[in-house]
Scaffold this active site. Structure first.
Site: not given
Ligand code: CAA
Length: 294
Positions: A119, A140, A152, A190
């Site tokens: 990352s 990424h 990415e 990031n």
């Molecule tokens: N693994 C697989 N599927 C998942 C999951 C997981 N950990 N968490 C949620 N899902 C799926 C659910 O099964 C659901 O699927 P369906 O639509 O098919 O039913 C869908 O995602 C939506 O989930 P929820 O309804 O339970 O929850 P939500 O609507 O609150 O969404 C979320 C959850 C997608 C995580 C949302 O909160 C979100 O987008 N959060 C922000 C995440 C983010 O910013 N990620 C990037 C982080 S930075 C990074 O990763 C890079 C780095 O280098 C640090």
């Protein structure tokens, strides 16, 4: 070269997701872990995700079985010999990554492409440890890999255009939105996201609001799916700190420096959701905010 078999090193938070989406896209996948326990846990997560998709009526049981059947777990990197593309997704520890890349460079066929899911660490530092610097790129992914649409595709100073095309094509086959970017610490997301998360923690230190208020404000006021402190827990506080250290080292700007509260929480072993405690306690049915004792 057509990519048919994908190797994934690491079956943790990111690796299991990369293995799953690759198998879902039709690739044969071999995924490696350091211990049987970790491998079982990662494959268990994939099995659970696929099971949920079947329960929700989004996938047939046969299709789920086929996807799982395309994933081979292993503890031995020698099993990567015939991979066309290897994606490394182990912890952000450069020495560990270098050790893995040196081994892979010896055992994997010469024409294969290598990609790191780092990352923030410089892609070139890893590429330079191999004899295929032109075939080495960054890929990424974002957490959760199964849900977040972005990939990415990172070009280091040595990455050839062939390798970039392989990365872009791979991302498209996975159904991801791809962006081609440069080997600068933090890449695009990031570079922008990490200072924002660190500012959420500084805001807490300065008393602009409680944990719940800061998170609720950014959800309701800016339309974010998660507030910054929930997202910091979700990314992993140890991961966030190591990214911020790399970015601070590269840019020497305060906005990239880890705030004292983050350092102390990591020292205490409060790594966020994965360890059961961060800005929230995850032991109950619902996460409950815990003041880190500022
Ligand atoms: N693994 C697989 N599927 C998942 C999951 C997981 N950990 N968490 C949620 N899902 C799926 C659910 O099964 C659901 O699927 P369906 O639509 O098919 O039913 C869908 O995602 C939506 O989930 P929820 O309804 O339970 O929850 P939500 O609507 O609150 O969404 C979320 C959850 C997608 C995580 C949302 O909160 C979100 O987008 N959060 C922000 C995440 C983010 O910013 N990620 C990037 C982080 S930075 C990074 O990763 C890079 C780095 O280098 C640090």
């Amino acid at each position: 070269m057509e990519i048919k078999k994908v190797g994934v090193v690491g079956c943790g938070l990111m690796g299991h997701g990369i293995a799953q989406v690759s198998a879902q896209a039709g690739y044969d996948v071999v995924v490696a872990e350091a211990s049987q326990e970790k491998l079982d846990s990662g494959i268990g997560k994939i099995t659970k995700q696929l099971g949920r998709a079947v329960e929700k009526g989004k996938m047939e049981q046969d299709a789920a079985d086929e996807i799982l059947g395309r994933i081979q777990g292993t503890l031995d990197l020698e099993d990567f010999a015939d991979c066309d593309l290897v994606v490394e997704a182990v912890t952000e520890d450069l020495d560990l990554k270098l050790e893995i890349w040196k081994k892979l460079d010896e055992v994997v066929k010469d024409e294969a492409y290598f990609a790191t899911n780092t990352s923030s660490l410089p892609v070139i530092n890893m590429a330079a440890a191999t004899n295929r610097t032109e075939q080495f790129l960054g890929l990424h992914f974002f957490n959760p890999v199964q849900v977040m649409p972005l990939l990415e595709v990172i070009q280091s100073v040595t990455t050839g255009t062939d390798a970039i095309d392989v990365g872009l094509g791979f991302g498209e086959k996975l159904g991801k939105k791809t962006v081609h970017t440069k080997d600068k610490a933090g890449f695009i997301v990031n570079r922008l996201l990490v200072p924002y998360l660190l500012d959420g923690i500084r805001g807490l230190e300065e008393g602009i609001g409680s944990i719940d208020e800061i998170d609720a404000a950014m959800k309701a006021g800016a339309g974010h799916p998660m507030g910054p402190l929930t997202l910091a827990d979700f990314v992993g506080l140890d991961t966030l700190m190591s990214i911020s250290n790399v970015m601070y080292d590269e840019f020497r700007e305060r906005r990239f420096a880890a705030p004292p509260t983050l350092r102390k929480m990591v020292a205490a072993g409060f790594y966020g959701k994965k360890s059961g405690r961060g800005f929230y306690d995850y032991s109950g049915d619902k996460p409950v905010s815990v003041n880190p004792g500022l």
